[in-house]
Structure formats: structure tokens, C-alpha cells
Scaffold this active site. Structure first.
Site, PDB file in Angstrom:
ATOM      1  N   TYR A  61       0.866  -0.972  -0.366  1.00 30.96           N
ATOM      2  CA  TYR A  61      -0.061   0.366  -0.034  1.00 30.96           C
ATOM      3  C   TYR A  61       0.897   0.637  -0.002  1.00 30.96           C
ATOM      4  CZ  TYR A  61      -4.181  -3.532   1.124  1.00 30.96           C
ATOM      5  OH  TYR A  61      -4.417  -4.579   1.462  1.00 30.96           O
ATOM      6  N   SER A 209     -13.186  -4.783   2.286  1.00 31.87           N
ATOM      7  CA  SER A 209     -14.029  -4.624   0.999  1.00 31.87           C
ATOM      8  C   SER A 209     -15.623  -4.597   1.365  1.00 31.87           C
ATOM      9  CB  SER A 209     -14.222  -4.315  -0.033  1.00 31.87           C
ATOM     10  OG  SER A 209     -12.567  -4.237  -0.727  1.00 31.87           O
ATOM     11  N   LEU A 211     -17.918  -2.093   2.729  1.00 33.70           N
ATOM     12  CA  LEU A 211     -18.423  -1.581   2.051  1.00 33.70           C
ATOM     13  C   LEU A 211     -18.657  -1.172   0.372  1.00 33.70           C
ATOM     14  CD1 LEU A 211     -18.098   1.150   4.694  1.00 33.70           C
ATOM     15  CD2 LEU A 211     -20.331   0.024   4.069  1.00 33.70           C
ATOM     16  N   GLY A 212     -18.679  -2.483  -1.040  1.00 36.23           N
ATOM     17  CA  GLY A 212     -17.415  -2.662  -1.465  1.00 36.23           C
ATOM     18  C   GLY A 212     -17.457  -1.487  -2.043  1.00 36.23           C
ATOM     19  N   ARG A 213     -16.192  -1.374  -1.253  1.00 31.45           N
ATOM     20  CA  ARG A 213     -15.367   0.291  -1.386  1.00 31.45           C
ATOM     21  C   ARG A 213     -15.804   1.858  -1.838  1.00 31.45           C
ATOM     22  NH1 ARG A 213      -9.695  -2.085  -3.573  1.00 31.45           N
ATOM     23  NH2 ARG A 213      -9.707  -3.825  -4.270  1.00 31.45           N
ATOM     24  N   PHE A 215     -19.183   2.216  -2.636  1.00 27.19           N
ATOM     25  CA  PHE A 215     -20.021   1.578  -3.706  1.00 27.19           C
ATOM     26  C   PHE A 215     -21.610   1.482  -3.105  1.00 27.19           C
ATOM     27  CE2 PHE A 215     -23.085   0.038  -6.628  1.00 27.19           C
ATOM     28  CZ  PHE A 215     -22.400   1.133  -8.241  1.00 27.19           C
TER      29      PHE A 215
HETATM   30  N1  LIG Z   1      -6.303  -8.359   0.718  1.00 30.21           N
HETATM   31  C1  LIG Z   1      -7.151  -7.793   0.139  1.00 30.21           C
HETATM   32  O1  LIG Z   1      -6.604  -8.269  -1.012  1.00 30.21           O
HETATM   33  C2  LIG Z   1      -7.896  -6.040   0.236  1.00 30.21           C
HETATM   34  C3  LIG Z   1      -7.765  -5.590  -1.191  1.00 30.21           C
HETATM   35  C4  LIG Z   1      -8.832  -4.585  -0.627  1.00 30.21           C
HETATM   36  C5  LIG Z   1      -8.990  -4.350   0.126  1.00 30.21           C
HETATM   37  N2  LIG Z   1      -7.914  -4.769   1.616  1.00 30.21           N
HETATM   38  C6  LIG Z   1      -8.082  -3.478   2.845  1.00 30.21           C
HETATM   39  O2  LIG Z   1      -9.095  -3.978   3.057  1.00 30.21           O
HETATM   40  C7  LIG Z   1      -9.591  -2.562   3.887  1.00 30.21           C
HETATM   41  C8  LIG Z   1     -11.485  -1.859   3.215  1.00 30.21           C
HETATM   42  O3  LIG Z   1     -11.527  -2.408   2.482  1.00 30.21           O
HETATM   43  P1  LIG Z   1     -11.220  -1.028   1.067  1.00 30.21           P
HETATM   44  O4  LIG Z   1     -11.031  -0.418   1.632  1.00 30.21           O
HETATM   45  O5  LIG Z   1     -11.508  -1.548  -0.142  1.00 30.21           O
HETATM   46  O6  LIG Z   1     -13.282  -0.580   0.819  1.00 30.21           O
HETATM   47  P2  LIG Z   1     -14.281  -0.371   1.821  1.00 30.21           P
HETATM   48  O7  LIG Z   1     -13.818  -0.511   3.455  1.00 30.21           O
HETATM   49  O8  LIG Z   1     -15.586  -1.435   1.722  1.00 30.21           O
HETATM   50  O9  LIG Z   1     -14.723   0.957   1.316  1.00 30.21           O
HETATM   51  C9  LIG Z   1     -13.603   1.856   1.464  1.00 30.21           C
HETATM   52  C10 LIG Z   1     -15.095   2.769   0.471  1.00 30.21           C
HETATM   53  O10 LIG Z   1     -15.628   3.828   1.127  1.00 30.21           O
HETATM   54  C11 LIG Z   1     -15.460   4.847   2.218  1.00 30.21           C
HETATM   55  N3  LIG Z   1     -16.335   4.730   3.520  1.00 30.21           N
HETATM   56  C12 LIG Z   1     -15.600   3.981   4.274  1.00 30.21           C
HETATM   57  N4  LIG Z   1     -17.014   4.804   5.643  1.00 30.21           N
HETATM   58  C13 LIG Z   1     -17.898   5.085   5.006  1.00 30.21           C
HETATM   59  C14 LIG Z   1     -19.499   5.336   5.595  1.00 30.21           C
HETATM   60  N5  LIG Z   1     -19.439   5.376   6.632  1.00 30.21           N
HETATM   61  N6  LIG Z   1     -19.746   5.898   4.421  1.00 30.21           N
HETATM   62  C15 LIG Z   1     -19.783   6.795   3.273  1.00 30.21           C
HETATM   63  N7  LIG Z   1     -18.874   6.203   2.443  1.00 30.21           N
HETATM   64  C16 LIG Z   1     -17.293   5.699   3.507  1.00 30.21           C
HETATM   65  C17 LIG Z   1     -13.820   4.816   2.977  1.00 30.21           C
HETATM   66  O11 LIG Z   1     -14.517   6.033   2.340  1.00 30.21           O
HETATM   67  P3  LIG Z   1     -12.822   7.713   3.357  1.00 30.21           P
HETATM   68  O12 LIG Z   1     -11.976   6.470   3.484  1.00 30.21           O
HETATM   69  O13 LIG Z   1     -13.077   8.808   2.078  1.00 30.21           O
HETATM   70  O14 LIG Z   1     -14.232   7.496   4.405  1.00 30.21           O
HETATM   71  C18 LIG Z   1     -13.690   4.337   1.065  1.00 30.21           C
HETATM   72  O15 LIG Z   1     -14.009   5.212  -0.355  1.00 30.21           O
HETATM   73  C19 LIG Z   1      -9.112  -1.507   2.973  1.00 30.21           C
HETATM   74  O16 LIG Z   1      -8.391  -1.059   3.660  1.00 30.21           O
HETATM   75  C20 LIG Z   1      -7.737  -2.682   3.369  1.00 30.21           C
HETATM   76  O17 LIG Z   1      -6.928  -2.382   4.628  1.00 30.21           O
HETATM   77  C21 LIG Z   1      -7.164  -5.345   1.445  1.00 30.21           C
END
Ligand SMILES: NC(=O)c1ccc[n+]([C@@H]2O[C@H](COP(=O)([O-])OP(=O)(O)OC[C@H]3O[C@@H](n4cnc5c(N)ncnc54)[C@H](OP(=O)(O)O)[C@@H]3O)[C@@H](O)[C@H]2O)c1
Length: 338
Positions: A61, A209, A211-213, A215
């Protein structure tokens, strides 16, 4: 401001007890456009106040930048946090769409030393293989990881994006505390093979993910129109073009449930993931990613929401209707090998 702390749950494989929701820290340095470091630091502190103890990063990252950024927070709260990082994946600087995957012993040994140096810690609490290099038997990779445990560099082992069969093979070598894979209202392919294997073997699931990243919160509807040029989500087929429009329409039942409960869409999406623990009978610790203190409070509040059978039935058909894959190249994922 609420200060009620979230419940705790134990990771698998003799792992530690952690808050039932973790924090994904990737976006603080990488993938999701411009970041505000002060807000990110405040988010980490707020998460800890609310009982979040599992913090997720990876060496890839920001090419090490995320581990370096998190280091002062981890050091200041060393006994309260469970530090999870990962090896195996690197992105060539001259081609940010490419991924290089390595699982061999010399690579792992160099990676763990580099992560320990960047984190400025003596030991990593949870060390994941981020992606599977099919040229190396998984028993060999986990054997090297097990040596790191014996040497005191790592406490517990995790695997990301493995198949059920790979998890079973890995478990013959060493206990596995957690499998980290994508799991959300939009992404349920792990329920066929990985989840039953994890339940049988006493391994926790850490949905990434959830929160579907973003979405699933409704905060963006089309990556091309709503996000900056460098945002990784513009490379993901389900968030662009006609797919994005079709997928945005799938949020209607989520919105209806949220409105009826006075909750947000994101809280309903997180409650659904959290409830997989009861549905599938294994520990589940989602790691939503956010860089905003108010959002971490909103997200942790979702741990108190229990969806009814009717609500779960309403949400059940969504995943099968999602248009477009999770990644442009699905080969390195568990779904690509199952
Ligand atoms: N093992 C793997 O291959 C892999 C792949 C992807 C991710 N990950 C890990 O999983 C973690 C989480 O996944 P992710 O970050 O990809 O996706 P996620 O948690 O599904 O979504 C993150 C997104 O949602 C937004 N968000 C979060 N809370 C919110 C809320 N209450 N209201 C509106 N928007 C909100 C964030 O924006 P803001 O930050 O601006 O709040 C960010 O853009 C990552 O940080 C990483 O550590 C691992």
C-alpha cells in the site's frame, strides 16, 4: 459522541481477541485518491476509543508508505492494537496496473524484514500472504511463514484470497488465524469453498471491502465520473460504464431498509457482513476502510444492528445480479482458481 465500545471476538488458530470490527488503513496512503493525514490520524485514535483493535495494512500500500504512516500510532498504542500486514504483492512504478506476485522463501524473508523496519516494531501480530503465487506450493510458503513465528518475527499467520483447498493444505503446516477475502452484499463467491473450509478448520474470516469499496454507501455511483483519475476503482469493471448504472439500481432495497431503521446504507451493508458470523458459524471481523473519524463511529455503530429474517431475505438476491467482476484480472483471486 458515543463512546460505547464494540464487542470482541477471538481470531482463529489460537489468535488474539479483537474488536468485532477492524479498520482498513489502505486508503490512508493508497488507491482512493487524495488523503488528509491529520484526518487519518484522528480516525485511528477514534477507532481505538470505540474498541477497534485490528488494524490492516500491507507492504504494497503506497509501496511501504502506509506502514510508515501507521508506525507512530502503532508504537504509541502497542499493547492495545493488533497489527496486521501482508507480503507477496508489488506494483511496478512504471506500470501501476500490473501486479507482481511472489511467495518464495527469499522474497518472504526480505519482505518481513522490510515491513518490521518500516513499522519500527519487533514483531508483526498477524502476517498475511496477500496473493497466491501458483509457482510455489502453499505448504512451502506457509512453512517459511511458520519459521517466522518460531523466530519471533511474527505472532500469527493469515492468508488472503486463497481457495478452500489451499486453506486446507496450509493448515496441515501451521494454524491459520484468519483468511482475508472480499465479502459484501456485492461479493459472495467465497461462500462456496473458503467459508466452509474456514469454519471446519477454526479459522476466522476477515472480510475486506465490506462496503464494496464505498459503492454500497452510495457515496459514488460511477467511478469515471465521480472519482479522481488516479483512483483504483476506475480500474474495477463493476464501478464503471453501464455496469455502474445497473449496480447502483441494486442499492434500492438497501436504501429502503436503511430508511425504515433510521440507519445509513453503509450501516446496513456492514450489519449484513457482520451477521455472516451467525449465518455461517465462524468468527467474522470486517475491516471497513475509512479516513474520517465520524465515519468510523458510524461504521462501528453497525455492530449493534441485527437484521431480521425478512430483511436478510430482501438482501439475499443482490450479489447474483451484480454486473462486472471485482477486478479487471480475476486470475490472482481465489475465484480465479476455484
Ligand atoms: N487483501 C486484499 O487483497 C485487500 C483488498 C482491498 C482492501 N483490503 C483491505 O481492506 C480494507 C477495507 O477495504 P476497502 O477500503 O477497499 O473498501 P471498503 O471498506 O468497502 O470501502 C472503503 C471506502 O468507503 C468509504 N467509506 C467508509 N466508511 C464510509 C461511510 N460510513 N460512509 C461513506 N463512505 C464510507 C471510504 O472513504 P473514506 O476513506 O473517504 O471514508 C472508502 O472510499 C482496506 O483498507 C485494506 O486494508 C485488502
Amino acid at each position: 459522541m458515543t463512546d460505547s465500545r464494540i464487542p470482541t471476538v477471538r481470531l482463529g488458530g489460537g489468535g488474539p481477541e479483537v474488536g468485532v470490527q477492524g479498520l482498513g488503513c489502505m486508503g490512508m496512503s493508497f488507491a482512493y485518491g487524495p488523503t488528509d493525514t491529520d484526518a487519518s490520524r484522528a480516525t485511528l485514535e477514534r477507532a481505538l476509543e470505540l474498541g477497534v483493535t485490528l488494524y490492516d495494512t500491507a507492504d504494497t500500500y503506497g509501496a511501504g508508505e502506509n506502514e510508515r504512516f501507521l508506525s507512530p500510532f502503532f508504537k504509541a498504542h502497542r499493547d492495545e492494537v493488533v497489527v496486521a500486514t501482508k507480503f507477496a504483492l508489488s506494483i511496478p512504478p512504471d506500470d501501476p496496473t500490473r501486479r507482481i506476485i511472489r511467495n518464495d522463501a527469499p522474497y518472504i524473508r526480505a519482505a518481513v524484514e522490510a515491513s518490521l523496519t518500516r513499522l519500527d516494531l519487533d514483531v508483526i501480530d498477524l502476517y498475511y500472504m496477500h496473493r497466491r503465487d501458483v509457482n510455489v506450493p502453499i505448504e512451502e510458503t506457509v512453512g517459511v511463514m511458520a519459521d517466522l513465528v518460531r523466530e519471533g518475527k511474527v505472532k500469527h499467520l493469515g492468508l488472503s484470497e486463497v481457495t478452500g483447498a489451499e486453506l486446507r493444505a496450509a493448515r496441515t503446516v501451521h494454524p491459520i488465524a484468519a483468511v482475508q477475502s472480499e465479502w459484501s452484499l456485492f461479493s459472495r463467491d467465497i461462500e462456496a469453498g473458503v467459508v466452509p473450509a474456514a469454519r471446519e478448520l477454526g479459522v476466522a474470516l476477515v472480510p475486506y471491502s465490506p462496503l464494496g469499496r464505498g459503492f454500497l454507501t452510495g457515496s459514488f455511483a460511477n467511478a469515471d465520473q465521480d472519482l479522481t483519475d488516479d483512483d483504483f476503482r476506475r480500474q474495477q469493471p463493476r464501478f464503471t460504464g453501464d455496469n455502474a448504472a445497473a449496480n447502483a439500481a441494486l442499492l434500492t432495497p438497501v436504501r429502503t431498509i436503511a430508511e425504515a431503521r433510521g440507519a445509513t446504507l453503509g450501516q446496513i451493508a456492514l450489519a449484513w457482513v457482520q451477521q455472516r458470523a451467525q449465518v455461517h458459524g465462524l468468527p467474522v471481523i470486517p475491516i471497513p476502510g475509512t479516513r474520517k473519524p465520524a465515519r468510523v463511529a458510524e461504521n462501528t455503530e453497525a455492530t449493534g444492528i441485527v437484521l431480521t429474517e425478512d430483511e436478510l431475505s430482501t438482501l439475499e438476491p443482490i450479489a447474483d445480479k451484480v454486473a462486472g467482476d471485482r477486478y479487471a484480472d480475476m486470475t490472482p483471486t481465489s475465484a480465479g482458481r476455484e
